[in-house]
Design a protein around this motif. Structure first.
Motif, mmCIF file in Angstrom:
data_model
loop_
_atom_site.group_PDB
_atom_site.id
_atom_site.type_symbol
_atom_site.label_atom_id
_atom_site.label_comp_id
_atom_site.label_asym_id
_atom_site.label_seq_id
_atom_site.Cartn_x
_atom_site.Cartn_y
_atom_site.Cartn_z
ATOM 1 N N ASN A 1 -4.640 14.606 3.240
ATOM 2 C CA ASN A 1 -3.311 15.060 3.645
ATOM 3 C C ASN A 1 -2.593 13.994 4.461
ATOM 4 O OD1 ASN A 1 -3.808 17.482 2.370
ATOM 5 N ND2 ASN A 1 -4.215 18.629 4.258
ATOM 6 N N ASP A 2 -3.321 13.288 5.335
ATOM 7 C CA ASP A 2 -2.697 12.228 6.125
ATOM 8 C C ASP A 2 -2.160 11.119 5.227
ATOM 9 O OD1 ASP A 2 -3.177 13.521 8.501
ATOM 10 O OD2 ASP A 2 -4.951 12.336 9.025
ATOM 11 N N GLU A 3 -2.907 10.753 4.174
ATOM 12 C CA GLU A 3 -2.436 9.708 3.266
ATOM 13 C C GLU A 3 -1.220 10.177 2.465
ATOM 14 O OE1 GLU A 3 -6.684 7.361 2.601
ATOM 15 O OE2 GLU A 3 -5.918 8.693 1.036
ATOM 16 N N LEU A 4 -1.224 11.432 2.056
ATOM 17 C CA LEU A 4 -0.068 11.957 1.337
ATOM 18 C C LEU A 4 1.149 12.023 2.252
ATOM 19 C CD1 LEU A 4 0.914 13.006 -1.364
ATOM 20 C CD2 LEU A 4 0.101 15.287 -0.710
ATOM 21 N N ASP A 5 0.939 12.428 3.504
ATOM 22 C CA ASP A 5 2.029 12.395 4.480
ATOM 23 C C ASP A 5 2.543 10.972 4.664
ATOM 24 O OD1 ASP A 5 2.269 15.126 5.139
ATOM 25 O OD2 ASP A 5 0.653 14.996 6.613
ATOM 26 N N GLY A 6 1.613 9.990 4.690
ATOM 27 C CA GLY A 6 2.015 8.601 4.835
ATOM 28 C C GLY A 6 2.859 8.125 3.663
ATOM 29 N N PHE A 7 2.471 8.518 2.458
ATOM 30 C CA PHE A 7 3.247 8.159 1.270
ATOM 31 C C PHE A 7 4.657 8.732 1.350
ATOM 32 C CE2 PHE A 7 4.729 9.838 -2.848
ATOM 33 C CZ PHE A 7 4.933 8.646 -3.533
ATOM 34 N N LEU A 8 4.764 10.016 1.636
ATOM 35 C CA LEU A 8 6.072 10.664 1.651
ATOM 36 C C LEU A 8 6.921 10.197 2.823
ATOM 37 C CD1 LEU A 8 4.994 14.242 0.533
ATOM 38 C CD2 LEU A 8 6.326 12.589 -0.785
ATOM 39 N N SER A 9 6.280 9.920 3.971
ATOM 40 C CA SER A 9 7.036 9.360 5.098
ATOM 41 C C SER A 9 7.580 7.985 4.748
ATOM 42 C CB SER A 9 6.143 9.280 6.343
ATOM 43 O OG SER A 9 5.780 10.557 6.797
ATOM 44 N N SER A 10 6.779 7.186 4.064
ATOM 45 C CA SER A 10 7.232 5.857 3.652
ATOM 46 C C SER A 10 8.367 5.956 2.644
ATOM 47 C CB SER A 10 6.066 5.062 3.057
ATOM 48 O OG SER A 10 5.061 4.814 4.021
ATOM 49 N N CYS A 11 8.253 6.896 1.708
ATOM 50 C CA CYS A 11 9.358 7.100 0.754
ATOM 51 C C CYS A 11 10.627 7.489 1.498
ATOM 52 C CB CYS A 11 8.983 8.185 -0.256
ATOM 53 S SG CYS A 11 7.728 7.706 -1.464
ATOM 54 N N ARG A 12 10.493 8.387 2.449
ATOM 55 C CA ARG A 12 11.664 8.835 3.202
ATOM 56 C C ARG A 12 12.300 7.677 3.968
ATOM 57 N NH1 ARG A 12 9.268 12.437 6.158
ATOM 58 N NH2 ARG A 12 9.353 11.328 8.123
ATOM 59 N N ASP B 1 0.866 -1.173 0.000
ATOM 60 C CA ASP B 1 0.000 0.000 0.000
ATOM 61 C C ASP B 1 0.906 1.227 0.000
ATOM 62 O OD1 ASP B 1 -1.693 2.143 0.618
ATOM 63 O OD2 ASP B 1 -2.968 0.929 1.910
ATOM 64 N N LEU B 2 0.828 2.029 -1.023
ATOM 65 C CA LEU B 2 1.774 3.142 -1.150
ATOM 66 C C LEU B 2 1.597 4.181 -0.047
ATOM 67 C CD1 LEU B 2 0.161 5.817 -2.467
ATOM 68 C CD2 LEU B 2 0.362 4.488 -4.546
ATOM 69 N N ARG B 3 0.479 4.135 0.680
ATOM 70 C CA ARG B 3 0.264 5.102 1.757
ATOM 71 C C ARG B 3 1.015 4.743 3.025
ATOM 72 N NH1 ARG B 3 -6.080 4.406 0.979
ATOM 73 N NH2 ARG B 3 -5.243 2.281 0.977
ATOM 74 N N ASN B 4 1.540 3.493 3.109
ATOM 75 C CA ASN B 4 2.253 3.066 4.303
ATOM 76 C C ASN B 4 2.963 1.766 4.000
ATOM 77 O OD1 ASN B 4 3.138 2.899 6.971
ATOM 78 N ND2 ASN B 4 1.307 1.817 7.639
ATOM 79 N N PHE B 5 4.264 1.808 3.775
ATOM 80 C CA PHE B 5 4.986 0.600 3.393
ATOM 81 C C PHE B 5 6.403 0.653 3.946
ATOM 82 C CE2 PHE B 5 5.757 3.765 0.136
ATOM 83 C CZ PHE B 5 7.116 3.673 -0.104
ATOM 84 N N SER B 6 6.988 -0.531 4.086
ATOM 85 C CA SER B 6 8.405 -0.654 4.401
ATOM 86 C C SER B 6 8.882 -1.924 3.748
ATOM 87 C CB SER B 6 8.632 -0.718 5.910
ATOM 88 O OG SER B 6 10.007 -0.691 6.212
#
Length: 276
Positions: A131-142, A89-94
């Motif tokens: 916004n929370d989902e977009l933050d989740g995507f970018l946090s996961s990318c980081r 899920d691109l909104r939260n992954f590792s």
């Protein structure tokens, strides 16, 4: 009338409906990666049928393709081998280089960065509706990018719909024949301004007597400066942010084309680097 996602459930039909015989999307992404000297390890988020992941693999990169659709992933493994394909899920992954997907609970720390680049094409990023989902995507990318890693994304441009309605509220028809069956799709787009979403309704009919299938989906309408703000807040430096040329612009990107400077047309292309 039934509900479903005919294209996601039938990846071969998806490729017939959206052909890319010259692999422009994957080649454009590779061009961006080369321009900024990205390392060899790439995560293709929202990889779909695997065409772009396989194109990046053929360019000599070590690629992981990630998608939510099991049907898409099975098709990718069979038709576009080379990359490793996993469900995510691109909104939260590792994701590690040799491990299956490790789901994260909200706020749980992730694994060390393992990818030199994250690629997210064909508006997949815009399935982050809030916004929370977009933050989740970018946090996961980081979490998953090595220091100095790149994010390369291509999507619809929210700014295009400021004062324009040429793509809205008018049904548009498309037809194709697949496995001896004629398919017709009627697609209508409308803007949900309260939710800041571009909502799509697509109705499929066939000539074999099957019941119509209605699909509903939506994309977040991100403005260029809004996207720049989110990226900066998550520690990225924006290297490119423009409306083309790209793999889905008209005219489409060609080898040797340089990135543009405007951000007004209906596609948006971004390359950003994570702080080292």
């Amino acid at each position: 009338m039934t509900s479903g996602n005919l294209l996601t459930d039938n990846p071969e039909l998806y490729e017939a409906r959206f052909p890319d015989p010259e692999r422009l999307a994957g080649r454009w992404a590779e061009d961006c990666l080369r321009r900024y000297a990205a390392g060899p390890s790439v995560l293709d988020l929202g990889c779909g049928t695997g065409r772009d992941a396989a194109q990046l693999h053929s360019a000599g990169r070590s690629v992981v393709g990630a998608d939510l659709s099991e049907e898409m992933l099975a098709y990718a493994r069979d038709r576009h081998p080379g990359p490793r394909y996993v469900r995510a899920d691109l909104r939260n992954f590792s994701l590690g280089p040799a491990a299956p997907l490790v789901p994260l609970a909200p706020g749980e720390p992730g694994a060390p960065g393992v990818f030199d680049a994250v690629v997210c094409l064909d508006s997949a990023l815009l399935y982050c509706h809030t916004n929370d989902e977009l933050d989740g995507f970018l946090s996961s990318c980081r979490r998953n990018l090595a220091p100095g890693g790149l994010l390369v994304a291509e999507m619809r441009n929210g700014a295009y719909f400021l004062g324009r309605n040429d793509l809205l509220d008018t049904p548009r028809d498309n037809s194709l024949t697949w496995q001896g069956v004629s398919y017709r799709s009627t697609t209508t787009l409308r803007i949900d301004r309260t939710a800041q979403l571009l909502r799509r309704t697509r109705v499929w009919t066939t000539d074999d007597g099957s019941a119509p299938v209605e699909q509903r989906s939506a994309w977040r309408l991100l403005l260029p400066q809004e996207l720049r703000h989110f990226l900066t807040a998550h520690g990225f430096t924006v290297l490119e942010l423009h409306d083309g040329p790209g793999p889905r612009t008209e005219p489409p990107w060609q080898e040797g084309d340089l990135p543009g400077t405007a951000a007004d047309a209906d596609r948006l292309h971004v390359v950003a680097r994570l702080a080292g």
